[in-house]
Design an enzyme around this catalytic site. Sequence first.
Site, PDB file in Angstrom:
ATOM      1  N   CYS A 181       3.471 -46.442  22.778  1.00 59.67           N
ATOM      2  CA  CYS A 181       2.786 -46.201  21.506  1.00 59.67           C
ATOM      3  C   CYS A 181       3.706 -46.358  20.290  1.00 59.67           C
ATOM      4  CB  CYS A 181       2.126 -44.830  21.506  1.00 59.67           C
ATOM      5  SG  CYS A 181       3.251 -43.449  21.749  1.00 59.67           S
ATOM      6  N   ASP A 194      -4.585 -44.719  19.634  1.00 59.83           N
ATOM      7  CA  ASP A 194      -3.969 -45.084  20.909  1.00 59.83           C
ATOM      8  C   ASP A 194      -4.398 -44.083  21.965  1.00 59.83           C
ATOM      9  OD1 ASP A 194      -2.425 -42.876  20.302  1.00 59.83           O
ATOM     10  OD2 ASP A 194      -0.512 -43.898  20.429  1.00 59.83           O
ATOM     11  N   ASP A 195      -4.204 -44.453  23.196  1.00 58.89           N
ATOM     12  CA  ASP A 195      -4.579 -43.625  24.336  1.00 58.89           C
ATOM     13  C   ASP A 195      -6.035 -43.183  24.267  1.00 58.89           C
ATOM     14  OD1 ASP A 195      -1.978 -43.859  25.250  1.00 58.89           O
ATOM     15  OD2 ASP A 195      -1.315 -42.061  24.209  1.00 58.89           O
ATOM     16  N   HIS A 211       5.034 -40.683  15.193  1.00 61.14           N
ATOM     17  CA  HIS A 211       6.007 -40.683  16.281  1.00 61.14           C
ATOM     18  C   HIS A 211       7.021 -41.808  16.070  1.00 61.14           C
ATOM     19  CE1 HIS A 211       6.372 -40.190  20.963  1.00 61.14           C
ATOM     20  NE2 HIS A 211       7.376 -39.640  20.309  1.00 61.14           N
TER      21      HIS A 211
END
Length: 195
Positions: free
Chosen positions: A123, A85-86, A183
């Site tokens: 996310c 991600d990102d 996360h």
Amino acid sequence: MKISRSIISVAGLLALGCASASAQQVTGVPGSPAATTTITGQQLPPPEPNFGGVIKEKASESTAWWAPRVVPPKGAPNVLLIMTDDAGFGAPGTFGGVVPTPALDRIAARGLRYTNFHSTALCSPTRAAIITGRNHHSVGNGVVGEISTGFPGYDSIIPIEKATIGTILKENGYATSWFGKDHNTELAPQIRTVA
């Protein structure tokens, strides 16, 4: 940028592994520490097997017995789930990004691609959806953990009855691990912010 354009169908993965083995596979001597078995995966966690030994008043008259260790069936696929991600302009080429990734391309070409996954705006919720195969709110991840609340769908706690792919694979005898960002766990109450 989407976290991934793939979604894991846990039932589909397990069906692939069990397709080559329609009957239970047992190895070793039943009751010995080295015995193994496969399971259907229809009930997770699997029910505890009945004790197969003998218990008498004296240990010398008793017979020990070990439950067989659950293992994947022969020919079961290896499962590798890669999520990024990102990534921005550093998105790998495997799924349409601009950075050439020949090794990832080879891995992806030999596996299955699920291409109908829709990411959320954050996310952690997207990750929760992909690792459970469920809507992110139904697994408590409507937001990232730092802003979780005490309301249903927003507490950052994945309920035990809505297991992750790792949990399901582990219960079916796979060795599992998670590397990198995790996360998707509840923060300690003193760290959590309250809006």
